[in-house]
Write a protein that holds these residues in place. Sequence first.
Motif, PDB file in Angstrom:
ATOM      1  N   PHE A  21       0.834  -1.202   0.000  1.00  0.00           N
ATOM      2  CA  PHE A  21       0.000   0.000   0.000  1.00  0.00           C
ATOM      3  C   PHE A  21       0.870   1.255   0.000  1.00  0.00           C
ATOM      4  CE2 PHE A  21      -2.214   3.325   2.419  1.00  0.00           C
ATOM      5  CZ  PHE A  21      -3.327   3.509   1.614  1.00  0.00           C
ATOM      6  N   VAL A  22       1.894   1.295   0.840  1.00  0.00           N
ATOM      7  CA  VAL A  22       2.783   2.461   0.915  1.00  0.00           C
ATOM      8  C   VAL A  22       3.513   2.670  -0.416  1.00  0.00           C
ATOM      9  CG1 VAL A  22       4.874   3.367   2.016  1.00  0.00           C
ATOM     10  CG2 VAL A  22       3.050   2.383   3.417  1.00  0.00           C
ATOM     11  N   LEU A  23       3.995   1.601  -1.010  1.00  0.00           N
ATOM     12  CA  LEU A  23       4.670   1.712  -2.302  1.00  0.00           C
ATOM     13  C   LEU A  23       3.723   2.234  -3.384  1.00  0.00           C
ATOM     14  CD1 LEU A  23       6.890  -1.507  -2.320  1.00  0.00           C
ATOM     15  CD2 LEU A  23       7.641   0.855  -2.055  1.00  0.00           C
ATOM     16  N   GLN A  38      -7.705   5.006  -7.672  1.00  0.00           N
ATOM     17  CA  GLN A  38      -9.114   4.632  -7.865  1.00  0.00           C
ATOM     18  C   GLN A  38      -9.348   3.168  -7.499  1.00  0.00           C
ATOM     19  OE1 GLN A  38      -7.314   6.051 -10.404  1.00  0.00           O
ATOM     20  NE2 GLN A  38      -8.301   7.994 -10.914  1.00  0.00           N
ATOM     21  N   SER A  39      -8.334   2.334  -7.744  1.00  0.00           N
ATOM     22  CA  SER A  39      -8.448   0.923  -7.366  1.00  0.00           C
ATOM     23  C   SER A  39      -8.493   0.771  -5.851  1.00  0.00           C
ATOM     24  CB  SER A  39      -7.271   0.127  -7.922  1.00  0.00           C
ATOM     25  OG  SER A  39      -7.257   0.192  -9.314  1.00  0.00           O
ATOM     26  N   TRP A  40      -7.653   1.563  -5.144  1.00  0.00           N
ATOM     27  CA  TRP A  40      -7.678   1.501  -3.674  1.00  0.00           C
ATOM     28  C   TRP A  40      -9.039   1.953  -3.142  1.00  0.00           C
ATOM     29  CZ3 TRP A  40      -4.374  -1.486  -1.675  1.00  0.00           C
ATOM     30  CH2 TRP A  40      -3.086  -1.594  -2.202  1.00  0.00           C
ATOM     31  N   GLN A  41      -9.640   2.937  -3.806  1.00  0.00           N
ATOM     32  CA  GLN A  41     -10.946   3.419  -3.354  1.00  0.00           C
ATOM     33  C   GLN A  41     -11.997   2.322  -3.449  1.00  0.00           C
ATOM     34  OE1 GLN A  41     -11.207   6.833  -5.964  1.00  0.00           O
ATOM     35  NE2 GLN A  41     -10.785   8.232  -4.265  1.00  0.00           N
ATOM     36  N   LYS A  42     -11.861   1.442  -4.430  1.00  0.00           N
ATOM     37  CA  LYS A  42     -12.820   0.342  -4.573  1.00  0.00           C
ATOM     38  C   LYS A  42     -12.530  -0.777  -3.572  1.00  0.00           C
ATOM     39  CE  LYS A  42     -13.503   1.288  -9.434  1.00  0.00           C
ATOM     40  NZ  LYS A  42     -13.163   0.924 -10.804  1.00  0.00           N
ATOM     41  N   LEU A  43     -11.263  -0.995  -3.251  1.00  0.00           N
ATOM     42  CA  LEU A  43     -10.876  -2.108  -2.371  1.00  0.00           C
ATOM     43  C   LEU A  43     -10.934  -1.752  -0.896  1.00  0.00           C
ATOM     44  CD1 LEU A  43      -7.789  -3.421  -4.364  1.00  0.00           C
ATOM     45  CD2 LEU A  43      -9.995  -4.541  -4.126  1.00  0.00           C
ATOM     46  N   LEU A  44     -10.713  -0.494  -0.566  1.00  0.00           N
ATOM     47  CA  LEU A  44     -10.613  -0.078   0.827  1.00  0.00           C
ATOM     48  C   LEU A  44     -11.758   0.874   1.157  1.00  0.00           C
ATOM     49  CD1 LEU A  44      -6.758   0.616   0.847  1.00  0.00           C
ATOM     50  CD2 LEU A  44      -7.923  -1.439   1.643  1.00  0.00           C
ATOM     51  N   LEU A  57      -6.300   5.177   7.407  1.00  0.00           N
ATOM     52  CA  LEU A  57      -7.370   4.197   7.221  1.00  0.00           C
ATOM     53  C   LEU A  57      -6.931   3.118   6.235  1.00  0.00           C
ATOM     54  CD1 LEU A  57     -10.294   3.295   7.737  1.00  0.00           C
ATOM     55  CD2 LEU A  57     -10.961   4.758   5.825  1.00  0.00           C
ATOM     56  N   GLY A  58      -6.288   3.525   5.149  1.00  0.00           N
ATOM     57  CA  GLY A  58      -5.793   2.550   4.166  1.00  0.00           C
ATOM     58  C   GLY A  58      -4.765   1.604   4.767  1.00  0.00           C
ATOM     59  N   LEU A  59      -3.884   2.136   5.606  1.00  0.00           N
ATOM     60  CA  LEU A  59      -2.892   1.275   6.266  1.00  0.00           C
ATOM     61  C   LEU A  59      -3.574   0.266   7.184  1.00  0.00           C
ATOM     62  CD1 LEU A  59      -0.167   3.934   7.151  1.00  0.00           C
ATOM     63  CD2 LEU A  59       0.034   2.064   5.483  1.00  0.00           C
ATOM     64  N   ALA A  60      -4.554   0.748   7.950  1.00  0.00           N
ATOM     65  CA  ALA A  60      -5.265  -0.152   8.869  1.00  0.00           C
ATOM     66  C   ALA A  60      -6.031  -1.224   8.094  1.00  0.00           C
ATOM     67  CB  ALA A  60      -6.212   0.648   9.753  1.00  0.00           C
ATOM     68  N   GLU A  61      -6.679  -0.828   7.021  1.00  0.00           N
ATOM     69  CA  GLU A  61      -7.438  -1.804   6.236  1.00  0.00           C
ATOM     70  C   GLU A  61      -6.508  -2.791   5.524  1.00  0.00           C
ATOM     71  OE1 GLU A  61     -11.535   0.597   5.339  1.00  0.00           O
ATOM     72  OE2 GLU A  61      -9.900   0.782   3.896  1.00  0.00           O
ATOM     73  N   ALA A  62      -5.377  -2.312   5.031  1.00  0.00           N
ATOM     74  CA  ALA A  62      -4.415  -3.234   4.402  1.00  0.00           C
ATOM     75  C   ALA A  62      -3.917  -4.243   5.432  1.00  0.00           C
ATOM     76  CB  ALA A  62      -3.247  -2.448   3.809  1.00  0.00           C
ATOM     77  N   TYR A  65      -6.732  -6.750   6.003  1.00  0.00           N
ATOM     78  CA  TYR A  65      -6.841  -7.704   4.886  1.00  0.00           C
ATOM     79  C   TYR A  65      -5.738  -8.760   4.977  1.00  0.00           C
ATOM     80  CZ  TYR A  65     -10.461  -5.315   2.169  1.00  0.00           C
ATOM     81  OH  TYR A  65     -11.641  -4.773   1.727  1.00  0.00           O
ATOM     82  N   GLY A  66      -4.563  -8.360   5.421  1.00  0.00           N
ATOM     83  CA  GLY A  66      -3.487  -9.344   5.603  1.00  0.00           C
ATOM     84  C   GLY A  66      -3.863 -10.409   6.609  1.00  0.00           C
ATOM     85  N   TRP A  67      -4.475  -9.976   7.707  1.00  0.00           N
ATOM     86  CA  TRP A  67      -4.927 -10.958   8.697  1.00  0.00           C
ATOM     87  C   TRP A  67      -6.051 -11.840   8.151  1.00  0.00           C
ATOM     88  CZ3 TRP A  67      -3.240 -13.366  12.696  1.00  0.00           C
ATOM     89  CH2 TRP A  67      -2.145 -12.830  13.375  1.00  0.00           C
TER      90      TRP A  67
END
Length: 88
Positions: A21-23, A38-44, A57-62, A65-67
């Motif tokens: 996500f950071v990259l 736009q892809s992140w907006q659909k996934l997160l 929020l994106g970091l927390a959701e990523a 999703y890993g868990w």
Amino acid sequence: MKGLSLVAAGHATSLLFVITFVLCVGFDLAFPSHAMYQSWQKLLPGFEWITWKSVLLGLAEAYGYGWYVALVWVPLYNVSAASQSKSR
């Protein structure tokens, strides 16, 4: 046979997703004409674009999703590996 550790796999997978996500955010900032936010907006859910709140929020959701992947994948792997070792 000892199976994979769920905790280790959960943290490793979550960190992989966070790093990815950071990259991707860095890539979008460096190359805005090829942005893929736009892809992140659909996934997160709740992710917008480049605000601190949205990135956190994106970091927390990523990480979450890993868990999720680890919680599904590790038991499947352990059951599959155990059944395969019994058949040998």
